[in-house]
Design a protein around this motif. Structure first.
Motif, PDB file in Angstrom:
ATOM      1  N   TRP A 102      -5.700  17.228  -5.015  1.00 18.23           N
ATOM      2  CA  TRP A 102      -5.336  16.706  -4.987  1.00 18.23           C
ATOM      3  C   TRP A 102      -6.095  16.352  -6.161  1.00 18.23           C
ATOM      4  O   TRP A 102      -6.939  16.388  -6.833  1.00 18.23           O
ATOM      5  CB  TRP A 102      -5.688  15.735  -3.981  1.00 18.23           C
ATOM      6  N   TRP A 103      -6.033  14.627  -6.771  1.00 17.31           N
ATOM      7  CA  TRP A 103      -6.209  13.750  -7.979  1.00 17.31           C
ATOM      8  C   TRP A 103      -6.124  12.442  -7.707  1.00 17.31           C
ATOM      9  O   TRP A 103      -6.102  11.767  -6.660  1.00 17.31           O
ATOM     10  CB  TRP A 103      -5.843  13.916  -8.980  1.00 17.31           C
ATOM     11  N   ARG A 104      -7.227  12.117  -8.181  1.00 15.47           N
ATOM     12  CA  ARG A 104      -7.785  10.534  -7.751  1.00 15.47           C
ATOM     13  C   ARG A 104      -8.367   9.452  -8.652  1.00 15.47           C
ATOM     14  O   ARG A 104      -9.353  10.388  -9.223  1.00 15.47           O
ATOM     15  CB  ARG A 104      -8.951  10.180  -6.308  1.00 15.47           C
ATOM     16  N   ALA A 105      -7.823   8.461  -8.993  1.00 15.01           N
ATOM     17  CA  ALA A 105      -8.378   7.852 -10.079  1.00 15.01           C
ATOM     18  C   ALA A 105      -9.229   6.001  -9.387  1.00 15.01           C
ATOM     19  O   ALA A 105      -9.008   5.875  -8.217  1.00 15.01           O
ATOM     20  CB  ALA A 105      -6.848   7.512 -11.000  1.00 15.01           C
ATOM     21  N   SER A 106     -10.153   5.700 -10.055  1.00 14.81           N
ATOM     22  CA  SER A 106     -10.702   4.702  -9.467  1.00 14.81           C
ATOM     23  C   SER A 106     -11.500   4.402 -10.545  1.00 14.81           C
ATOM     24  O   SER A 106     -12.203   4.480 -11.233  1.00 14.81           O
ATOM     25  CB  SER A 106     -11.635   5.825  -7.845  1.00 14.81           C
ATOM     26  N   ARG A 107     -12.004   2.849 -10.150  1.00 22.23           N
ATOM     27  CA  ARG A 107     -12.409   2.616 -11.074  1.00 22.23           C
ATOM     28  C   ARG A 107     -13.760   1.185 -10.336  1.00 22.23           C
ATOM     29  O   ARG A 107     -12.757   0.763  -9.626  1.00 22.23           O
ATOM     30  CB  ARG A 107     -12.209   1.100 -11.643  1.00 22.23           C
ATOM     31  N   GLU A 166     -14.247  -1.476 -15.777  1.00 23.51           N
ATOM     32  CA  GLU A 166     -14.858   0.172 -16.190  1.00 23.51           C
ATOM     33  C   GLU A 166     -13.241   0.619 -16.634  1.00 23.51           C
ATOM     34  O   GLU A 166     -12.088   0.514 -15.619  1.00 23.51           O
ATOM     35  CB  GLU A 166     -15.510   0.394 -15.245  1.00 23.51           C
ATOM     36  N   ALA A 167     -13.024   1.431 -17.074  1.00 26.15           N
ATOM     37  CA  ALA A 167     -11.825   2.137 -17.147  1.00 26.15           C
ATOM     38  C   ALA A 167     -11.638   3.214 -15.687  1.00 26.15           C
ATOM     39  O   ALA A 167     -12.406   4.184 -15.505  1.00 26.15           O
ATOM     40  CB  ALA A 167     -12.051   2.937 -18.482  1.00 26.15           C
ATOM     41  N   PRO A 168     -10.803   3.747 -15.430  1.00 19.38           N
ATOM     42  CA  PRO A 168     -10.474   4.946 -14.494  1.00 19.38           C
ATOM     43  C   PRO A 168     -10.987   5.998 -14.516  1.00 19.38           C
ATOM     44  O   PRO A 168     -11.344   6.390 -15.629  1.00 19.38           O
ATOM     45  CB  PRO A 168      -8.996   4.727 -14.087  1.00 19.38           C
ATOM     46  N   THR A 169     -11.771   6.774 -13.375  1.00 16.19           N
ATOM     47  CA  THR A 169     -12.079   7.506 -14.009  1.00 16.19           C
ATOM     48  C   THR A 169     -11.282   8.455 -12.530  1.00 16.19           C
ATOM     49  O   THR A 169     -10.994   8.485 -11.589  1.00 16.19           O
ATOM     50  CB  THR A 169     -13.640   7.948 -13.763  1.00 16.19           C
TER      51      THR A 169
END
Length: 584
Positions: free
Chosen positions: A197-202, A206-209
């Protein structure tokens, strides 16, 4: 009607006019004035004067007429409906309609209204009020649709580049934030019992991590499992709780978040699922869900392409590894040296091959050959030839007879596939002697003659002719026997060396004479260094031009005890082969 009426000016007879005769014809301010003024508006042709109040009722805009003190003197039916607080005879300001005094667009009773003021004579004024709710809604919908289309266009362009599943998955979640979600999680379909799984959050501004992890298939949340089966879970509260429990929604609780899951289409089953979540203040409406689904379709296509490319690359790597020439097996009293450069460097495979097999009596079978053509087809035919040779050498070890058996096997293969493939080849058996020397029994099938580097520095050419392998049923096979003393070397090579075109003109062949000049004086070189030198000088001759497959196999007698004597000597200058003089 006078010109002053058309221009929207007060003609001075007690009538009020609008800036445009088509939008607001003149009418009297009050009943006595109206009865006195309306006959004057009628054409002098015996027709009855029109009732202007009836005309005003059909205006799209509502009209509010105020005197110099701001008291409402007239209210059209449309204005009464849009502004129920406004009462004739009372101050307009007392109605408390926010936004009417300043003009422009404002919201009133859930409707979007647009007001504009037109000054009249005697300090009077006329307000035009229009309901623009539908116009603004259509404009907002158009802008939103354009934004969605632009987002999907950018997403499709960026998702078309990654050809690795990991990079494609990372791009998917990064693109989803913040347009679709504050947190986006992509879960791939399980492979070998585990799901990545991959997750992007910000955070705020702020830029997504992006981070990733692995879960065993039994540990996947039920909503994700349902999505991987091709359906969308609709129990939203239940979905949010599962996402929070899995630790995928940092900074959000099940109370303040809303989430959706969409499957990402694959070839036969979903390639994965995409979970999007954001604060409940921005609930996912139907338009948002449609956008998430459209994005998911593009993400699924990108992931499917990347996984297909990965699978094909794994197959290609496996096949290439099986077709690349294998280094000769160690043999008593023999030092091997090899060099290989395919015509198409990106493939790592070609039509030249070499190798060796140990024989039960302690001797070794060795070979070097070249099949017709180049590239993948030539490499596949090379693999077939090597497999045939691997099987046949267990039945027959005599070089000449083995080459004839190989010819018969290749004829059956080429006839079965209706392809006119053939090969040239040198095949030999090397037997060590107690004094450190070697005896080579050679058989040739239309290949270039081997070279022998004697201890005296002399270079001999072995007379070994023969016919092509895989062309006729009973070919003529050339045979010869060569004796190598300790320290002497036999050199086999493909036509990629002698037919290399380069030099000053770029079209001059390297030729057998330059090859003999190149190896003259190299009789003390170890076999690996000799093979590498031949490849290097040939490539220098070529420059950056196209070339055929290049293969070199050198075998040197190591002497008593199997150890090669070490020598320190100068390598002959390439000038002896005219390579330096002929370079552009």
């Amino acid at each position: 009607m006078t010109a002053a009426d058309v221009r929207g000016q007060d003609p001075g007879d007690g009538r009020i006019s609008t800036p445009s005769a088509a939008r607001a014809p003149a009418w009297p301010v009050d009943a006595p004035a109206r009865s006195a003024a309306l006959p004057a508006l009628a054409p002098d042709r015996g027709h009855a004067a029109p009732d202007w109040s009836e005309v005003v009722e059909h205006f799209r805009e509502g009209l509010v007429i105020c005197d110099a003190d701001g008291v409402v003197r007239h209210l059209s039916p449309v204005a009464e409906r849009l502004l129920p607080e406004v009462v004739p005879g009372e101050l307009l300001a007392a109605a408390g309609v926010a936004g009417l005094g300043a003009g422009g667009d404002f919201t009133h009773h859930g409707r979007r209204l647009r007001a504009r003021r037109v000054p009249l004579s005697a300090a009077r004024s006329c307000w035009y009020v229009e309901d623009v709710t539908e116009i603004v809604s259509r404009a907002d919908a158009l802008l939103a649709e354009r934004a969605r289309s632009a987002f999907l266009a950018v997403a499709g362009e960026k998702l078309g580049n990654p050809l690795h599943p990991d990079r494609a998955a990372s791009a998917v979640v990064r693109l989803a934030v913040p347009t679709l979600a504050e947190v986006a999680v992509l879960v791939l379909a399980p492979r070998s019992g585990r799901s990545r799984w991959w997750r992007a959050s910000r955070g705020q501004d702020e830029a997504p991590t992006v981070d990733s992890g692995v879960l065993d298939a039994p540990d996947l949340p039920p909503a994700i499992v349902e999505g991987l089966q091709g359906s969308e879970p609709h129990a939203v509260d239940w979905l949010v709780e599962q996402a929070v429990e899995a630790g995928w929604l940092p900074g959000l609780t099940s109370v303040e978040a809303c989430a959706r899951v969409v499957p990402l289409p694959g070839r036969d089953a979903p390639a994965g699922v995409l979970l999007v979540a954001r604060r409940a203040t921005r609930w996912y409406d139907d338009a948002d869900i449609d956008l998430v689904r459209a994005f998911g379709a593009r993400a699924g296509a990108a992931l499917t392409t990347a996984m297909l490319y990965r699978d094909q690359a794994e197959v290609a790597d496996t096949l290439q590894a099986s077709l690349v020439p294998v280094e000769p097996a160690e043999a008593t009293g023999v030092q091997w040296g090899t060099a290989y450069r395919p015509a198409q460097a990106g493939l790592r495979i070609g039509g030249d091959f070499y190798g060796s097999h140990r024989l039960p009596d302690g001797s070794s079978l060795f070979f070097l050959g070249d099949v017709s053509g180049k590239g993948v087809e030539a490499a596949v035919f090379t693999g077939q030839l090597r497999q045939c040779l691997h099987a046949l050498h267990r039945v027959e070890s005599h070089p000449g007879r083995l080459l004839k058996l190989l010819n018969d096997a290749l004829l059956e293969t080429t006839q079965a596939h209706d392809r006119g493939r053939f090969a040239t080849m040198v095949l030999g058996v090397v037997r060590p002697h107690r004094d450190g020397g070697l005896t080579l029994a050679l058989a040739g099938g239309g290949h270039l003659p081997p070279l022998v580097l004697r201890n005296s520095g002399e270079v001999e050419q072995v007379s070994l002719s023969g016919m092509l392998v895989g062309v006729v049923p009973d070919p003529r096979i050339g045979e010869a026997t060569v004796r190598l003393e300790a320290g002497e070397t036999c050199l086999l090579y493909s036509d990629g060396v002698t037919e290399a075109r380069g030099g000053r003109s770029g079209q001059e062949q390297f030729g057998p004479e330059r090859l003999v000049g190149l190896v003259s004086g190299c009789h003390r070189m170890p076999a690996p260094a000799l093979a590498e030198r031949i490849e290097q000088v040939t490539c220098d001759w070529l420059g950056h031009g196209d070339h055929d497959d290049i293969a070199v196999l050198a075998l040197r007698a190591t002497g008593p005890g199997g150890r090669v004597p070490r020598h320190l000597h100068a390598v002959p200058e390439p000038a002896a082969t005219d390579t330096r003089e002929s370079r552009p």
